[in-house]
Design a protein around this motif. Structure first.
Motif, short mmCIF file in Angstrom:
data_model
loop_
_atom_site.label_atom_id
_atom_site.label_comp_id
_atom_site.label_asym_id
_atom_site.label_seq_id
_atom_site.Cartn_x
_atom_site.Cartn_y
_atom_site.Cartn_z
N TYR A 85 0.94 -1.29 -0.05
CA TYR A 85 0.01 0.02 -0.08
C TYR A 85 0.99 1.46 0.11
CZ TYR A 85 -3.16 3.68 1.47
OH TYR A 85 -3.72 4.83 1.52
N SER A 86 0.43 2.45 -0.49
CA SER A 86 1.02 3.66 -0.67
C SER A 86 0.33 4.77 -0.72
CB SER A 86 2.31 3.45 -1.59
OG SER A 86 1.85 3.47 -2.95
N SER A 87 0.74 5.79 -0.41
CA SER A 87 -0.12 7.01 -0.72
C SER A 87 1.00 8.21 -0.61
CB SER A 87 -1.18 7.39 0.18
OG SER A 87 -1.83 8.53 0.03
N ASP A 88 0.96 9.16 -1.59
CA ASP A 88 1.55 10.29 -1.60
C ASP A 88 0.68 11.52 -1.23
OD1 ASP A 88 0.36 10.86 -3.60
OD2 ASP A 88 1.87 10.88 -5.13
N PHE A 89 -0.55 11.30 -0.63
CA PHE A 89 -1.39 12.37 -0.38
C PHE A 89 -1.77 13.42 -1.21
CE2 PHE A 89 0.59 10.95 3.87
CZ PHE A 89 -0.23 9.73 3.84
N GLN A 90 -1.42 13.35 -2.74
CA GLN A 90 -1.67 14.30 -3.48
C GLN A 90 -3.05 14.41 -4.00
OE1 GLN A 90 0.91 16.48 -3.84
NE2 GLN A 90 1.63 15.06 -2.39
N THR A 91 -3.66 13.15 -3.52
CA THR A 91 -5.33 13.18 -3.88
C THR A 91 -6.22 13.73 -2.83
OG1 THR A 91 -5.15 11.54 -5.78
CG2 THR A 91 -7.32 11.79 -4.84
N ILE A 92 -6.79 14.75 -2.92
CA ILE A 92 -7.71 15.22 -1.96
C ILE A 92 -9.13 14.97 -2.04
CG2 ILE A 92 -8.28 17.25 -0.50
CD1 ILE A 92 -5.39 18.40 -1.42
#
Length: 188
Positions: free
Chosen positions: A3-10
């Motif tokens: 799993y990964s997320s760079d938090f660019q999607t809001i």
């Protein structure tokens, strides 16, 4: 990578918050001086009593995993209590299955260990926590690696916890910022 997320999607899918008190965790542009530059999850060093958590989605570690790790970039700086103590602080918690969130001790933090003992009067007094400003502040934030061995075959959630009191805050820039969250496992 599991799993990964760079938090660019809001908003970041599956991420939630909990706790009580002042300003909560939000996706935001990090403060200048944190070494971070893209959208992150962050919380300030609140000036009122608060105990706030940022909770990851459920992540399933494969049953055959021989090693598992959490990696993320971070900046953390809170009100200190002298050279070795913390008044306000941040910590990491982990939950397996339906169990409670449990404190992640320093021996599981391969890089970026906690840097102060949380002082009496705080909700998590007696634990080690993050509070001292990094010096120097690395570009891109502090690269953190957390050992997740022992969770093979289980579903986990990570909780970033920020605890503050109601008197003063640390030296700016303050708060707890998280970016580039990744759970990885070595599966034969």
């Amino acid at each position: 990578t599991i799993y990964s997320s760079d938090f660019q999607t809001i908003p970041a899918a599956g991420w939630t918050t909990d706790g009580t008190g002042a300003t909560n965790w939000t996706q935001q542009t990090p403060n200048a001086g944190t070494g971070m530059s893209t959208t992150v999850f962050g919380i300030p060093n609140n000036l009122t009593t608060s105990d706030r958590g940022l909770i990851s989605p459920v992540v399933s570690i494969p049953a055959g995993a021989q090693a598992a790790f959490l990696t993320f970039d971070t900046y953390h700086s809170f009100e200190i209590d002298g050279p070795t103590g913390c008044w306000d602080n941040g910590t990491i918690n982990i939950k397996a299955g339906a169990g409670p969130f449990e404190y992640v001790p320093n021996n599981r933090l391969f890089t970026d260990p906690y840097d102060g003992l949380v002082s009496a009067g705080e909700a998590n007094a007696g634990e080690l926590g993050y509070c001292h400003k990094p010096n120097p502040v690395p570009t891109g934030g502090i690269a953190s690696v957390v050992d997740l061995d022992g969770y093979a075959g289980q579903s986990i959630q990570i909780r970033y916890r920020a605890v503050t009191d109601s008197n003063t805050i640390g030296t700016a820039p303050t708060g707890f910022f998280i970016d580039n969250f990744r759970v990885e496992a070595c599966v034969p």
